[in-house]
Design an enzyme around this catalytic site. Structure first.
Site, PDB file in Angstrom:
ATOM      1  N   GLY A 151       1.356  -0.911   0.014  1.00  0.00           N
ATOM      2  CA  GLY A 151       0.179  -0.384  -0.083  1.00  0.00           C
ATOM      3  C   GLY A 151       1.033   0.966   0.242  1.00  0.00           C
ATOM      4  N   GLN A 160       3.282   9.828   1.624  1.00  0.00           N
ATOM      5  CA  GLN A 160       4.797   9.635   1.281  1.00  0.00           C
ATOM      6  C   GLN A 160       4.858   9.730   0.170  1.00  0.00           C
ATOM      7  OE1 GLN A 160       2.984   5.245   1.753  1.00  0.00           O
ATOM      8  NE2 GLN A 160       4.962   4.900   2.629  1.00  0.00           N
ATOM      9  N   CYS A 168       7.373  -0.588   5.849  1.00  0.00           N
ATOM     10  CA  CYS A 168       6.804   0.123   4.526  1.00  0.00           C
ATOM     11  C   CYS A 168       7.780   1.352   3.896  1.00  0.00           C
ATOM     12  CB  CYS A 168       6.386   1.587   6.588  1.00  0.00           C
ATOM     13  SG  CYS A 168       5.870   3.235   5.913  1.00  0.00           S
ATOM     14  N   LEU A 169       8.153   1.242   3.307  1.00  0.00           N
ATOM     15  CA  LEU A 169       7.980   2.231   1.724  1.00  0.00           C
ATOM     16  C   LEU A 169       9.050   3.225   2.778  1.00  0.00           C
ATOM     17  CD1 LEU A 169       5.780   1.440  -1.207  1.00  0.00           C
ATOM     18  CD2 LEU A 169       7.819   0.370  -0.071  1.00  0.00           C
ATOM     19  N   HIS A 173      -2.265   0.139   8.474  1.00  0.00           N
ATOM     20  CA  HIS A 173      -1.276   0.950   8.200  1.00  0.00           C
ATOM     21  C   HIS A 173      -1.509   2.118   7.049  1.00  0.00           C
ATOM     22  CE1 HIS A 173       3.293   0.405   7.476  1.00  0.00           C
ATOM     23  NE2 HIS A 173       2.689   1.617   6.846  1.00  0.00           N
ATOM     24  N   GLU A 174      -1.634   1.833   6.287  1.00  0.00           N
ATOM     25  CA  GLU A 174      -1.942   3.377   5.347  1.00  0.00           C
ATOM     26  C   GLU A 174      -2.741   4.157   5.803  1.00  0.00           C
ATOM     27  OE1 GLU A 174       0.000   3.105   2.986  1.00  0.00           O
ATOM     28  OE2 GLU A 174       0.336   0.940   3.099  1.00  0.00           O
ATOM     29  N   HIS A 217      -0.717   6.468   7.777  1.00  0.00           N
ATOM     30  CA  HIS A 217      -0.339   7.509   7.365  1.00  0.00           C
ATOM     31  C   HIS A 217      -1.324   9.134   7.112  1.00  0.00           C
ATOM     32  CE1 HIS A 217       3.375   5.882   6.358  1.00  0.00           C
ATOM     33  NE2 HIS A 217       2.648   5.100   5.577  1.00  0.00           N
TER      34      HIS A 217
HETATM   35 CO    CO Z   1       4.275   3.043   5.117  1.00  0.00          CO
END
Ligand code: CO
Length: 151
Positions: free
Chosen positions: A46, A51, A89-90, A131-132, A135
């Site tokens: 995701g 981000q 996480c990216l 998680h998303e 953010h």
């Molecule tokens: Co993340």
């Protein structure tokens, strides 16, 4: 369509509260298309708009099993149970951590046309959604993890 640069932990943009999407315009379509290209290229589960440096309540989730989703102005209506497992996480490259999340969530959101929808997610899909959504309020998994280690 284009690949966008992913902001890394330490950048203040990841710590802001995102604004709701009000106009479902060309700019939103371009953002969604670019987020899709970016998450597919990075093989992420995701990606959230902050981000890629955009403070809007937009996330995408890409699941092997359930498919690809775009959630605009998402809100968790209900949650059930608990799961504890590894997460990455990216925006936090090279690390993973153990995080507890709900086992099931019921989500209200808008699609790219602005239409209101409801969705139920469970297991890893529920984990990715939670998680998303974090953010969008400036929260990273490393804030919640009981253990973080280098990959
Ligand atoms: Co993340």
């Amino acid at each position: 369509m284009a690949i966008r640069n992913i902001v890394q932990v330490g950048d203040d943009v990841l710590r802001q509260k995102c604004f709701p999407v009000e106009s479902f315009d060309e700019g939103l379509m371009r953002l969604l298309d670019d987020m899709k290209d970016t998450v597919k290229k990075e093989k992420g589960a995701g990606l959230a708009a902050p981000q890629v440096g955009v403070l809007r309540r937009v996330v995408v989730v890409d699941m092997e099993k359930e498919g690809y989703f775009e959630f605009i102005n998402p809100v968790i209506l209900a949650q059930k149970g608990e799961q504890t497992g590894w997460e990455g996480c990216l925006s936090v490259r090279g690390k993973s951590g153990i995080v507890s999340r709900p086992m099931k969530v019921k989500l209200a959101y808008q699609d790219r046309t602005g239409e209101k929808r409801i969705l139920q997610a469970k297991g890893f899909f529920a984990r990715a959604v939670c998680h998303e959504l974090d953010h969008l309020d400036g929260v990273l998994y490393i804030d919640k993890a009981t253990h973080v280690e280098k990959n």
